[in-house]
Design a protein around this motif. Structure first.
Motif, PDB file in Angstrom:
ATOM      1  N   LEU A 100       2.523  -5.370  -8.668  1.00 39.54           N
ATOM      2  CA  LEU A 100       2.714  -3.805  -7.968  1.00 39.54           C
ATOM      3  C   LEU A 100       3.876  -2.863  -9.075  1.00 39.54           C
ATOM      4  O   LEU A 100       3.467  -1.997  -9.551  1.00 39.54           O
ATOM      5  N   ALA A 101       5.032  -3.717  -9.143  1.00 35.13           N
ATOM      6  CA  ALA A 101       6.065  -3.162  -9.818  1.00 35.13           C
ATOM      7  C   ALA A 101       6.928  -4.044 -10.501  1.00 35.13           C
ATOM      8  O   ALA A 101       6.722  -5.358 -10.513  1.00 35.13           O
ATOM      9  N   ASP A 102       8.235  -3.489 -11.140  1.00 34.05           N
ATOM     10  CA  ASP A 102       8.963  -4.503 -11.860  1.00 34.05           C
ATOM     11  C   ASP A 102       9.719  -5.086 -10.919  1.00 34.05           C
ATOM     12  O   ASP A 102      10.424  -4.614  -9.923  1.00 34.05           O
ATOM     13  N   ILE A 103       9.723  -6.519 -10.723  1.00 34.84           N
ATOM     14  CA  ILE A 103      10.350  -7.395  -9.788  1.00 34.84           C
ATOM     15  C   ILE A 103      11.276  -8.239 -10.366  1.00 34.84           C
ATOM     16  O   ILE A 103      10.974  -8.727 -11.354  1.00 34.84           O
ATOM     17  N   ASN A 104      12.215  -8.584  -9.422  1.00 31.78           N
ATOM     18  CA  ASN A 104      13.317  -9.232  -9.769  1.00 31.78           C
ATOM     19  C   ASN A 104      13.925 -10.105  -8.560  1.00 31.78           C
ATOM     20  O   ASN A 104      13.845  -9.340  -7.635  1.00 31.78           O
ATOM     21  N   VAL A 156       4.311   5.338  -5.884  1.00 38.36           N
ATOM     22  CA  VAL A 156       4.501   5.310  -7.292  1.00 38.36           C
ATOM     23  C   VAL A 156       3.369   6.113  -8.130  1.00 38.36           C
ATOM     24  O   VAL A 156       3.524   6.761  -8.950  1.00 38.36           O
ATOM     25  N   GLU A 157       2.348   6.173  -7.502  1.00 36.09           N
ATOM     26  CA  GLU A 157       1.076   7.192  -8.067  1.00 36.09           C
ATOM     27  C   GLU A 157       1.549   8.599  -7.912  1.00 36.09           C
ATOM     28  O   GLU A 157       1.289   9.438  -8.599  1.00 36.09           O
ATOM     29  N   TYR A 158       2.333   8.943  -6.777  1.00 35.93           N
ATOM     30  CA  TYR A 158       2.694  10.261  -6.511  1.00 35.93           C
ATOM     31  C   TYR A 158       3.798  10.541  -7.662  1.00 35.93           C
ATOM     32  O   TYR A 158       3.997  11.737  -7.977  1.00 35.93           O
ATOM     33  N   MET A 159       4.877   9.642  -7.626  1.00 35.72           N
ATOM     34  CA  MET A 159       5.882   9.832  -8.455  1.00 35.72           C
ATOM     35  C   MET A 159       5.651   9.707 -10.138  1.00 35.72           C
ATOM     36  O   MET A 159       6.401  10.416 -10.785  1.00 35.72           O
ATOM     37  N   GLY A 160       4.646   9.189 -10.483  1.00 28.60           N
ATOM     38  CA  GLY A 160       4.303   9.126 -11.819  1.00 28.60           C
ATOM     39  C   GLY A 160       4.932   7.934 -12.498  1.00 28.60           C
ATOM     40  O   GLY A 160       5.710   6.921 -11.972  1.00 28.60           O
ATOM     41  N   PRO A 161       4.751   7.964 -13.855  1.00 31.56           N
ATOM     42  CA  PRO A 161       5.103   6.531 -14.608  1.00 31.56           C
ATOM     43  C   PRO A 161       6.416   6.484 -14.803  1.00 31.56           C
ATOM     44  O   PRO A 161       7.139   5.442 -14.975  1.00 31.56           O
ATOM     45  N   ALA A 162       7.239   7.461 -14.544  1.00 35.03           N
ATOM     46  CA  ALA A 162       8.819   7.394 -14.563  1.00 35.03           C
ATOM     47  C   ALA A 162       9.589   6.777 -13.392  1.00 35.03           C
ATOM     48  O   ALA A 162      10.378   6.136 -13.606  1.00 35.03           O
ATOM     49  N   ALA A 163       8.815   6.413 -12.464  1.00 35.43           N
ATOM     50  CA  ALA A 163       9.607   6.097 -11.302  1.00 35.43           C
ATOM     51  C   ALA A 163       9.523   4.450 -11.532  1.00 35.43           C
ATOM     52  O   ALA A 163       8.376   3.746 -11.940  1.00 35.43           O
ATOM     53  N   ARG A 164      10.662   3.733 -11.048  1.00 39.23           N
ATOM     54  CA  ARG A 164      10.623   2.192 -10.934  1.00 39.23           C
ATOM     55  C   ARG A 164      10.799   1.722  -9.482  1.00 39.23           C
ATOM     56  O   ARG A 164      11.540   2.306  -8.889  1.00 39.23           O
ATOM     57  N   VAL A 165      10.639   0.523  -9.237  1.00 36.65           N
ATOM     58  CA  VAL A 165      10.694   0.053  -7.825  1.00 36.65           C
ATOM     59  C   VAL A 165      11.106  -1.529  -8.255  1.00 36.65           C
ATOM     60  O   VAL A 165      10.449  -2.056  -8.965  1.00 36.65           O
ATOM     61  N   ILE A 166      12.081  -1.816  -7.371  1.00 32.69           N
ATOM     62  CA  ILE A 166      12.606  -3.318  -7.456  1.00 32.69           C
ATOM     63  C   ILE A 166      12.550  -3.995  -6.212  1.00 32.69           C
ATOM     64  O   ILE A 166      12.916  -3.228  -5.090  1.00 32.69           O
ATOM     65  N   LEU A 167      11.890  -5.075  -5.849  1.00 32.09           N
ATOM     66  CA  LEU A 167      11.553  -5.700  -4.671  1.00 32.09           C
ATOM     67  C   LEU A 167      12.428  -6.927  -4.932  1.00 32.09           C
ATOM     68  O   LEU A 167      12.167  -7.867  -5.651  1.00 32.09           O
ATOM     69  N   LYS A 200       0.766  -0.953  -0.002  1.00 31.11           N
ATOM     70  CA  LYS A 200      -0.119   0.173   0.115  1.00 31.11           C
ATOM     71  C   LYS A 200       0.876   1.323   0.151  1.00 31.11           C
ATOM     72  O   LYS A 200       0.686   2.171  -0.828  1.00 31.11           O
ATOM     73  N   ARG A 201       1.988   1.167   0.755  1.00 29.55           N
ATOM     74  CA  ARG A 201       2.786   2.299   0.978  1.00 29.55           C
ATOM     75  C   ARG A 201       3.536   2.565  -0.752  1.00 29.55           C
ATOM     76  O   ARG A 201       3.654   3.451  -1.111  1.00 29.55           O
ATOM     77  N   LEU A 202       3.679   1.569  -1.111  1.00 29.23           N
ATOM     78  CA  LEU A 202       4.549   1.426  -2.448  1.00 29.23           C
ATOM     79  C   LEU A 202       3.534   1.950  -3.488  1.00 29.23           C
ATOM     80  O   LEU A 202       4.327   2.849  -4.570  1.00 29.23           O
TER      81      LEU A 202
END
Length: 611
Positions: free
Chosen positions: A459-463, A426-437, A420-422
């Motif tokens: 949720l995000a790009d994961i590896n 991501v919504e605040y940062m916009g489509p340019a933000a990327r997150v790796i978990l 939920k925090r992530l």
């Protein structure tokens, strides 16, 4: 016993400055804490690594060392009597002066003298029920009361930032004005190179044959790479008696169970060259070396009796070559950014901004995940292209989780407190933000196997273990504390910078230009540590680094660092190695790393920030 203590220090190349005083105190430590000389020196070994000390043992450090032993004994007693883990990372202290960790009461917080340790601000209570921070008194934690936030602990190549440039021009601007002047971040494209376990894969079905094949292939690939280099003679069987100087390749092994010791050390060669036989390895003639169980090395020496190979030289790497990017792009990969069209080649840039943090993401006195919230708030202001978060996210070592004091499942806690925090970030940062978990073996809600499959979420790009950035920045990471495990099992002599050596062990075995085999490994130890459930049916592909990374992330409980390592003494190839530490430490905040990569490690900048 004093002679045994002196011998153990000498075996590990430690020099005693005030020998008589140190030996007397160490003898007292052994008696009071029921330690053997070997265990005592092992504790000092870890202590010296954390404090970034040299190979000199000084009486000035004995008091702090005694306090560490006391805390280790206290921790062991708590685990034995209560079955709980006291999560106070005593071995993570960075400064030379150590202070006992005490429980902090919000109404009367303690003040630490050390500037690098977390200090809590005694903020007054306004009406007996409400704190001046605006929260009910029961919800104000020691972490929320801390006075300083986001203090820079250390830097690498401290290049001018946007704020520095504006201030040099004589303009006084608020942080908000500075952020408005920053150009919008450019979306980075991600590609995953190599193969990792897929979500939902079957594991713990490995056989003895899988373990044998994994070890035999490592030895054979390294042997062929050395032969292809044409720098060494033809390989022979090291267990055959010969008066001539020979050259052999094998894996470092322990003759007995437990930690590797300088005597006896065994060398196991391949089935092709020796039928898998082991021979004792003698290292007395070597002035400098660093070896660990599972390491594949080349050994030059002679074996006059057939029972002992006397080494005159150890080769722990193959000459480095720059990987061919054209061939690299043909390797098996997973495109994570499938929804974007390829970028214009003229727009390709090797600049990359990252924020790197490793769990736990909440303090031990609650499950509010305040450190994670502060980290995301910092990231919203700095606007990095990539946010790399390594587990544990739902820490199985957290006191409340170990006691089962939860009213939610682990998956619910992960989605409510982490995802939920992530999502908000991501919504605040916009489509340019990327997150790796990147998951951890300590994640209570995830598969307990190594290598681990990725989180099965959208949720995000994961590896899972490794990832690469297109077009030109290559990044590798692994959440297992391999540096700490290497520090326990490594045997060395004549090594000055031990942290550099430990990190280099992950990158030391490389490919030859005429032999396209890569043997860099995220986890080169064998046998693995007792608490690491390695599945050898999944390990061969997942452990290998497809390329030598520009940035290597290795979170560890040892002293945190950001440094540039040369992969060879005569080579210009370099790698930025990062240990971001832990975001939360006990009831206080920890550290994370902000990294700006500008085309090459030497021109890049980074900051280790205390939260």
């Amino acid at each position: 016993m004093e002679d045994q203590i002196r011998a153990e220090f000498s075996k590990r190349n430690f020099v005693l400055v005030e020998e008589e005083e140190i030996l007397q105190k160490c003898l007292t430590f052994c008696i009071n804490y029921n330690l053997s000389p070997s265990d005592l020196v092992s504790s000092w070994d870890l202590y010296s690594i954390n404090r970034l000390l040299e190979q000199t043992v000084s009486d000035a450090h004995m008091d702090a060392f005694r306090q560490q032993l006391q805390n280790e004994q206290k921790q062991a007693t708590i685990e034995k009597e209560q079955g709980l883990h006291s999560y106070t990372d005593v071995t993570m202290e960075i400064n030379d002066e150590h202070e006992d960790a005490e429980e902090v009461v919000p109404s009367s917080p303690t003040v630490q003298n050390d500037a690098n340790l977390v200090s809590f601000d005694a903020t007054p209570i306004t009406n007996g029920k409400m704190h001046s921070l605006g929260k009910p008194l029961g919800l104000v934690t020691p972490f929320g009361q801390r006075k300083d936030k986001f203090v820079v602990h250390s830097t690498l190549n401290n290049l001018p930032t946007v704020h520095d440039i504006i201030m040099e021009q004589g303009e006084e601007n608020s942080d908000e004005d500075v952020i408005k002047r920053v150009q919008p971040i450019k979306r980075c494209s991600l590609e995953i190179h190599g193969s990792q376990p897929a979500p939902g894969c079957r594991y713990m079905y490995d056989r003895i044959e899988d373990k044998f094949d994994h070890l035999e292939n490592r030895i054979m690939k390294y042997s062929k790479a050395l032969v292809a280099s044409q720098l060494y003679d033809e390989l022979v069987d090291p267990s055959v008696a010969s008066q001539k100087t020979i050259f052999a390749v094998g894996m470092i092994c322990c003759e007995e169970e437990g930690r590797l010791k300088e005597k006896p050390i065994m060398l196991q060669s391949s089935v092709e060259h020796s039928g898998g036989q082991r021979v004792r390895l003698e290292l007395q003639k070597l002035e400098q070396f660093s070896i660990f169980p599972g390491q594949v090395v080349g050994v030059e020496g002679h074996n006059p009796s057939g029972h002992c190979l006397i080494a005159t030289k150890i080769v722990d790497h193959v000459p480095l070559s720059v990987p061919d990017d054209d061939n690299l792009r043909q390797t098996k990969r997973q495109a994570v950014d499938q929804d974007n069209q390829p970028a214009d080649p003229s727009d390709i840039s090797s600049d990359l901004s990252l924020i790197i943090a490793s769990g736990p993401f909440t303090t031990t006195d609650n499950l509010f995940f305040e450190p994670l919230s502060d980290l995301l708030a910092y990231a919203q202001r700095k606007q990095p292209q990539l946010l790399v978060l390594l587990g544990p996210f739902i820490d199985s070592e957290h006191p409340d989780i170990k006691k089962g004091a939860l009213n939610k499942t682990y998956d619910e806690l992960f989605r409510l407190e982490i995802l939920k925090r992530l999502q908000d970030y991501v919504e605040y940062m916009g489509p340019a933000a990327r997150v790796i978990l990147v998951p951890s073996l300590r994640d209570a809600h995830h598969d307990h196997v190594f290598p681990q499959p990725a989180f099965d979420i959208n949720l995000a790009d994961i590896n899972q273990v490794q990832f690469a950035l297109s077009p030109s920045v290559k990044v590798g990471c692994c959440s297992v504390d391999v540096l700490k495990q290497l520090s326990i099992d490594v045997v060395s002599r004549g090594i000055k910078n031990r942290m550099n050596t430990l990190t280099n062990h992950l990158l030391s075995q490389r490919r030859h230009p005429n032999f396209h085999t890569r043997e860099n490994s995220f986890y080169p130890l064998y046998p693995p540590a007792e608490d690491i459930p390695v599945d050898f049916s999944l390990a061969p592909e997942a452990f290998q680094m497809p390329v030598i990374p520009d940035i290597l992330i290795t979170p560890s409980d040892l002293a945190l660092f950001v440094k540039v390592l040369s992969l060879e003494e005569t080579s210009e190839a370099k790698c930025v190695c990062v240990n971001p530490g832990r975001l939360a430490r006990g009831e206080g905040g920890g550290h994370f790393v902000e990294l700006n990569f500008h085309g090459s490690p030497d021109s890049s900048s980074a900051s280790v920030i205390r939260i």
